[in-house]
Design a protein around this motif. Sequence first.
Motif: not given
Lengths: 233, 115
Positions: B32-34, B50, B52, B54, B57-58, B60-61, B76
């Motif tokens: 869960l990205l959140s 996962q 995909h 995102n 980005a997550v 890197a964040l 993907e």
Amino acid sequence: MSPSLILNQALGLGINLISVTDHNTTTNSLTLGRLALRKNLPFFYGMEVQTEEEVHILVYFDELQSFERFGNEVYGLLPEVKNDPQFFGDQVALDEEENILYLEEKLLLNSCAISLQGLCSLAEKRGGLVIPAHVDASHFSLLSQLGMIPQDLHFKALEVSPAYLEKGLALPQVEGYPLLSFSDAHYPGEIGRATTLLLMEKPTLEEFRLALEGKRGRGILRKELRGKEKGHG
Amino acid sequence: MVQIREIIESLSLKVFAQGQGVSVERGYTGDLLSLVIGSAPSGALWITVQRHINIVAVAALKEIPAILIAQGLEPEGDVVQKAKEEKIWLLGSPEDAFTLSGKVYQLLQGGSLPR
């Protein structure tokens, strides 16, 4: 992609019912509403809410106060995690003249602290219409996150992505549900890439519900991909 | 602390995108990205199914230097390119997340894996 650009694009394309469903926020949808009222373009207020299961759910309203109330409640369910513009870009809220109203600080690309079931209850209580977004998508969809469409939530319809129409898919999991398809535009060029033609007496949520149920002569006529026609009913 | 290359070799991981030469001292398993956004420690090796765009980005964040995609799943389309740009390791393995977590955990504890 401002509300005013969206409106002008929609008018140019001959779209006659529009909704802006921003992620976990209402402001730009409200702006679109004000613009649409000026131009007499029928619209619904809407949001795309991300539940704690990371499922995206579209919630539509045709009544301003209910929408605002629901919007505030959803916003309150977003965790206090700040946006990082370097990674996710600025989260801009615009007015009718494309002036920046504010930059949203809370990360909108997050899950609200509410389950799918909880969200559906809340939306219904507030008078909104719930439609699971892009159920066929590889992420943030009912099928990617739960592997199935939960029957006990009695969805009136499901949204499938333009790609679903393009590929002519027929997933067994969505059988029995009325299917809708919209542009899910994240860029101006995507506006109108998929549309759904509905037979309704007037552009209200009540009529929309009747159309989804196929009652009293209302219904879903067809879905269209820009340039082609796909999928009757 | 284990060098990322040692983890890659010990677990025979597939390399989709090469990152920086880092040493890893923590791991995080989650899809869960959140939750990753909320609680993944920086510097961790992230094990997930996962695949995909995102996830990059997550990562890197959260300053996650390496993402390990489990169960033989492949990233993907544009995910590999994005990972390369961000200099984040994008790795894969046919083993499931539970097994990989156990093995990475063991390596990080200073243990070695049975041959």
